[in-house]
Motif scaffolding. Structure first.
Motif, short mmCIF file in Angstrom:
data_model
loop_
_atom_site.label_atom_id
_atom_site.label_comp_id
_atom_site.label_asym_id
_atom_site.label_seq_id
_atom_site.Cartn_x
_atom_site.Cartn_y
_atom_site.Cartn_z
N GLN A 101 -15.37 -10.54 -8.47
CA GLN A 101 -14.92 -10.74 -7.09
C GLN A 101 -14.15 -8.97 -6.67
O GLN A 101 -13.48 -8.48 -7.54
N GLY A 102 -14.91 -8.85 -5.70
CA GLY A 102 -14.17 -6.96 -5.01
C GLY A 102 -15.01 -6.12 -6.08
O GLY A 102 -14.47 -4.78 -6.02
N LYS A 103 -15.97 -6.75 -7.06
CA LYS A 103 -15.68 -5.03 -7.82
C LYS A 103 -17.76 -5.15 -7.21
O LYS A 103 -18.27 -6.18 -7.39
N GLU A 104 -17.81 -4.09 -7.62
CA GLU A 104 -19.63 -3.72 -7.65
C GLU A 104 -19.79 -4.63 -8.48
O GLU A 104 -19.60 -4.27 -9.94
N TYR A 105 -21.73 -3.94 -8.60
CA TYR A 105 -22.46 -4.02 -9.61
C TYR A 105 -22.53 -5.54 -10.29
O TYR A 105 -22.76 -5.28 -12.19
N GLY A 106 -22.19 -6.02 -9.47
CA GLY A 106 -22.63 -7.69 -10.22
C GLY A 106 -23.65 -8.20 -10.66
O GLY A 106 -24.88 -8.17 -10.63
N VAL A 107 -24.02 -9.37 -11.78
CA VAL A 107 -24.69 -9.27 -12.27
C VAL A 107 -25.77 -10.67 -11.92
O VAL A 107 -25.63 -11.49 -11.74
N SER A 108 -26.94 -10.62 -11.38
CA SER A 108 -27.56 -11.68 -10.90
C SER A 108 -27.38 -13.44 -11.72
O SER A 108 -27.83 -12.68 -12.70
N SER A 109 -27.35 -13.94 -10.91
CA SER A 109 -27.93 -14.98 -11.50
C SER A 109 -29.14 -14.80 -12.51
O SER A 109 -29.38 -15.73 -13.79
#
Length: 391
Positions: A226-234
């Motif tokens: 939340q509120g961060k970049e570079y999240g990991v896709s499902s």
């Protein structure tokens, strides 16, 4: 009858299943989604232009298809991914042609025109009922292959290959390698203990450990990024979970072992001087991590380390892990699942705290002159659902 509150491993497993059940999309929303894409299919079948005389099918792909849906946090829309499968060889059409045909057919209808949004290679329908549906047009690779599909690239100039049905079957086959899940082994005991309260349908215990593990890891992914970049896709998480699953019979062991394997494989790649990669199990030429930068890798590994650290605190007792459950899955979800568990099993338990907590939760508690909580005598207590206490 087995007392679930005297068996920590079984109690933890049952609670994790309840949490995952709370996280997944409810039956009503799932039915609404099916109605939505079936209605689009019927509209396209009546099209007297491009789709006339063509055999088509619209079906869900991703989490809905493999039973690993997770409610969005912060009231966000759920992203329903669907495929418009055109049973005609792709060489008879251009990517731009099938994309435009979908757009044109939808634009003829005033309702769909008002909710339609054109994306790079799919069409999005923004429903007001808390979800949006992405429709990806696709053709057959040849005249006989009915599972593999050809889909437009983002520039609509070329085609790429996909196999969402094959991926779903691969994941579910991996999930079903488990011989006897812990909850199924204890299903008769669990259901008998709930006869009077009927707090939870039997389906909670029937999903596989891998499906539940996927839901839980995805939920913390959503919280962590939340509120961060570079999240990991499902798709990356789901693929890793499916590839590294070794038929563990519990949700807890599935997550504990797989996350450790992911960390070990990542460190092996670093030490070996090569890049950690995640490939599509149905198309080895497709790398899901091909666009990752060093920042994506750092974010991914930090997420895994953070999750694994919190997960270790769930190993020993509820007395020491309450805050970690809340951090991993959210306070509301945790407390609702815990309250449901205590109410469901307290009548089959000799645990005094569980019995008292159940009475308080359902609003049937009295406190006598000695301060003991019971169901008959003393001052009536207010019901509440926010205890954490011993559990």
């Amino acid at each position: 009858m087995k007392d679930i509150f005297k068996d920590y491993v079984l109690q933890r497993e049952e609670l994790l299943a309840r949490i995952a059940q709370e996280l997944q999309l409810d039956k009503t929303r799932l039915e609404r989604m099916e109605t939505a894409y079936n209605a689009v299919a019927e509209l396209l079948k009546k099209d007297d232009h491009f789709f006339d005389d063509l055999m088509i099918e619209i079906y869900a792909q991703g989490s809905k298809r493999i039973g690993t849906t997770v409610k969005p946090i912060n009231e966000e829309d759920f992203d329903l991914d669907t495929v418009l499968h055109i049973y005609d060889p792709y060489h008879r059409h251009t990517p731009e042609e099938i994309y435009s045909a979908l757009v044109n057919a939808l634009e003829k209808d005033g309702y769909y025109r008002s909710i339609m949004e054109k994306k790079n290679r799919c069409v999005r329908l923004n429903y007001k009922s808390d979800f949006h549906m992405d429709i990806l047009p696709a053709c057959m690779p040849n005249s006989f292959e009915r599972e593999i599909i050809k889909i437009p690239e983002k520039g609509l100039k070329n085609w790429s290959t996909a196999n969402p049905k094959g991926f779903s079957n691969w994941f579910l086959n991996s999930a079903n390698t488990v011989a006897e899940p812990l909850l199924k082994r204890n299903l008769e005991v669990l259901m008998k203990a709930q006869v009077e309260t009927e707090q939870l349908p039997e389906e909670v215990y029937l999903k596989t450990p891998l499906q539940r593990a996927t839901q839980l890891l995805k939920r913390y992914r959503d919280i962590y990024f939340q509120g961060k970049e570079y999240g990991v896709s499902s798709i990356v998480l789901t693929t890793l979970l499916g590839q590294l699953y070794r038929a563990e019979n519990s949700i807890f062991e599935t997550i504990d072992n797989i996350v450790k394997r992911i960390k070990d494989n990542y460190i092996d790649a670093i030490n070996g001087g090569y890049r950690f990669k995640v490939f599509n199990p149905m198309n080895p030429e497709e790398e899901f991590t091909d666009s990752w930068t060093s920042k994506h890798y750092d974010a991914f590994y930090s997420f895994m380390v953070d999750f694994h650290g919190k997960w270790q605190n769930l190993k020993y007792s509820f007395e020491t892990s309450k805050e970690d459950y809340i951090k991993l899955f959210g306070e509301g979800v945790y407390k609702k699942a815990l309250n449901g568990q205590i109410v469901a099993f307290s009548k089959a338990s000799n645990d005094a705290f569980a019995k008292a907590s159940s009475l308080i939760t359902i609003g049937a508690a009295f406190t006598d002159a000695q301060g003991n909580i019971n169901s008959k005598e003393g001052v009536k207590n207010e019901s509440h659902h926010n205890f954490g206490g011993k559990y």
